[in-house]
Design a protein around this motif. Structure first.
Motif, mmCIF file in Angstrom:
data_model
loop_
_atom_site.group_PDB
_atom_site.id
_atom_site.type_symbol
_atom_site.label_atom_id
_atom_site.label_comp_id
_atom_site.label_asym_id
_atom_site.label_seq_id
_atom_site.Cartn_x
_atom_site.Cartn_y
_atom_site.Cartn_z
ATOM 1 N N GLY A 217 1.120 -1.167 0.171
ATOM 2 C CA GLY A 217 0.117 0.310 -0.055
ATOM 3 C C GLY A 217 0.976 1.274 0.061
ATOM 4 N N THR A 218 -0.111 2.698 -0.509
ATOM 5 C CA THR A 218 1.101 3.967 -0.176
ATOM 6 C C THR A 218 -0.128 4.521 0.993
ATOM 7 N N GLY A 219 0.546 5.472 0.960
ATOM 8 C CA GLY A 219 0.064 6.918 1.626
ATOM 9 C C GLY A 219 -0.510 5.980 3.121
ATOM 10 N N GLN A 220 -2.099 6.826 3.326
ATOM 11 C CA GLN A 220 -2.719 5.844 4.395
ATOM 12 C C GLN A 220 -3.113 4.583 4.391
ATOM 13 N N TYR A 221 -2.799 4.717 3.183
ATOM 14 C CA TYR A 221 -3.661 3.163 3.145
ATOM 15 C C TYR A 221 -2.143 1.745 3.351
ATOM 16 N N ALA A 222 -0.986 2.765 3.442
ATOM 17 C CA ALA A 222 0.279 1.406 3.523
ATOM 18 C C ALA A 222 -0.268 0.819 4.984
ATOM 19 N N LEU A 223 1.002 -0.414 5.464
ATOM 20 C CA LEU A 223 0.964 -0.945 6.319
ATOM 21 C C LEU A 223 1.024 -0.342 7.941
ATOM 22 N N HIS A 224 1.871 0.528 7.877
ATOM 23 C CA HIS A 224 1.755 1.237 8.908
ATOM 24 C C HIS A 224 0.878 3.091 8.571
#
Length: 86
Positions: free
Chosen positions: A77-84
Motif C-alpha cells: 500500500g501507499t499513503g494512508q493505505y500503507a501498512l503503518h
C-alpha cells in the motif's frame, strides 16, 4: 556363515531426494505465482503479467517477484493505505 553384502545406495537416495525437492519447489512456486497473478488488480495488465518465479536448486529455495517498482506499492500500500500509514 551366510554371505551378506552391504550395498551403499546413499548417493542414489540423495539424488532422488534432490530431484523431488526441485520438482516440489517448481510446483509450489508456480502455484504461488498463479495465485499472485489472480490476486493482482488489473489496470493495464502490466503488473499482472510481470510476476515470475525462479528456483535456486543449490539453496533449495524459490523466489517469486516482479521487477516493476509498483509491485511493492501493490503489496504494502501507499499513503494512508500503507501498512503503518506512512
Amino acid at each position: 556363515m551366510s554371505d551378506l553384502k552391504f550395498i551403499d545406495n546413499r548417493m542414489e537416495v540423495y539424488a532422488a531426494m534432490d530431484s523431488a525437492i526441485e520438482s516440489w519447489l517448481h510446483e509450489a512456486a508456480g502455484e504461488l505465482e498463479a495465485q499472485t497473478k489472480r490476486n493482482t488488480p488489473v489496470d493495464t495488465g502490466q503488473l499482472k503479467g510481470s510476476w515470475q518465479y525462479k528456483v535456486e536448486e543449490h539453496k533449495s529455495e524459490a523466489i517469486i517477484g516482479s521487477p516493476l517498482e509498483n509491485a511493492i506499492w501493490n503489496e504494502f500500500g501507499t499513503g494512508q493505505y500503507a501498512l503503518h500509514g506512512d
